[in-house]
Design an enzyme around this catalytic site. Sequence first.
Site, PDB file in Angstrom:
ATOM      1  N   GLY A  26       7.596  22.258 -22.169  1.00 46.18           N
ATOM      2  CA  GLY A  26       8.768  23.163 -22.065  1.00 46.18           C
ATOM      3  C   GLY A  26       9.585  23.282 -23.343  1.00 46.18           C
ATOM      4  O   GLY A  26       9.043  23.698 -24.337  1.00 46.18           O
ATOM      5  N   THR A  27      10.850  22.911 -23.413  1.00 48.79           N
ATOM      6  CA  THR A  27      11.504  21.781 -22.819  1.00 48.79           C
ATOM      7  C   THR A  27      12.915  21.720 -23.358  1.00 48.79           C
ATOM      8  O   THR A  27      13.269  22.512 -24.226  1.00 48.79           O
ATOM      9  CB  THR A  27      10.756  20.471 -23.156  1.00 48.79           C
ATOM     10  OG1 THR A  27      11.315  19.382 -22.500  1.00 48.79           O
ATOM     11  CG2 THR A  27      10.822  20.191 -24.629  1.00 48.79           C
ATOM     12  N   THR A  28      13.715  20.774 -22.946  1.00 49.51           N
ATOM     13  CA  THR A  28      15.028  20.539 -23.552  1.00 49.51           C
ATOM     14  C   THR A  28      15.159  19.067 -23.909  1.00 49.51           C
ATOM     15  O   THR A  28      15.077  18.206 -23.043  1.00 49.51           O
ATOM     16  CB  THR A  28      16.165  20.935 -22.597  1.00 49.51           C
ATOM     17  OG1 THR A  28      16.134  22.345 -22.374  1.00 49.51           O
ATOM     18  CG2 THR A  28      17.524  20.572 -23.193  1.00 49.51           C
ATOM     19  N   LYS A  59      10.087  12.645 -20.085  1.00 53.88           N
ATOM     20  CA  LYS A  59       9.850  12.996 -21.484  1.00 53.88           C
ATOM     21  C   LYS A  59      10.441  11.975 -22.456  1.00 53.88           C
ATOM     22  O   LYS A  59      10.394  12.169 -23.662  1.00 53.88           O
ATOM     23  CB  LYS A  59      10.416  14.389 -21.766  1.00 53.88           C
ATOM     24  CG  LYS A  59       9.796  15.463 -20.885  1.00 53.88           C
ATOM     25  CD  LYS A  59      10.435  16.815 -21.098  1.00 53.88           C
ATOM     26  CE  LYS A  59       9.872  17.824 -20.101  1.00 53.88           C
ATOM     27  NZ  LYS A  59      10.491  19.152 -20.252  1.00 53.88           N
TER      28      LYS A  59
END
Length: 241
Positions: A26-28, A59
């Site tokens: 994805g991501t954050t 993550k």
Amino acid sequence: MDTMNEDMRKAIPALGFYPKQEISTGTTLIAMEYDGGVVIGTDSRTSAGSFISSRTTNKITPITDHLSVCRSGSAADTQAIADIVKYYIETYSLLENEPVTIYRSSQIFRQFLYQYRDQLSASVIVAGWDAKLGGQLYAIPIGGFTTRQRSTASGSGSTYVLGYLDKAWRPNLTKDECVEIVKTAVGLAVFRDGSSGGVCRIGVINEAGTSITLYRPDKPGFPTVTLPEPHITYAAHIKNQ
């Protein structure tokens, strides 16, 4: 024999053929230094194209008791790199009979990400604490260029919160203040970014070690966003009928 690029192939359900799609995180990823350590925060969504393959991916990958890495890009690539670097750091620590510093650990990550930059889709944030320099953050985007940061963000959700992080960081932040900033940043990114979502994990790394807290959307403490009330979209003559 003529061949077709894998990226150009389309699914043929009747034949049971579905082109392979790379699993992406994805991501954050958010990270910030405070007075005494670092705070890291991530979402948990993993996707393959438009399909969400996991809503609870962790993550934040621990490397040592005082070092963790936040991963974005190809899930397979980042997991492999984290495992390899963990092996190297453990080996160096045993041979030299002392912990590997956070800076040196970031350079081991850099070496692999630069050397295999054409084969890997991997970006990481190396976060940790050591007795020499205290809390440290090193951002390593795709390609291997490494910089130490006070506050940083990575992944598809980072573009939504960079301005907020620039304004929020200040010298001598306390741990609680830093946790709140990072948690809010993750919430803002998840709200706007379609590739980010799931739960919010917040990690604190300091002299005492690493602690990770999970915040679920259905439980108190999860960062939320309140939108302003929208304008009425109907024309005035329709609204009054």
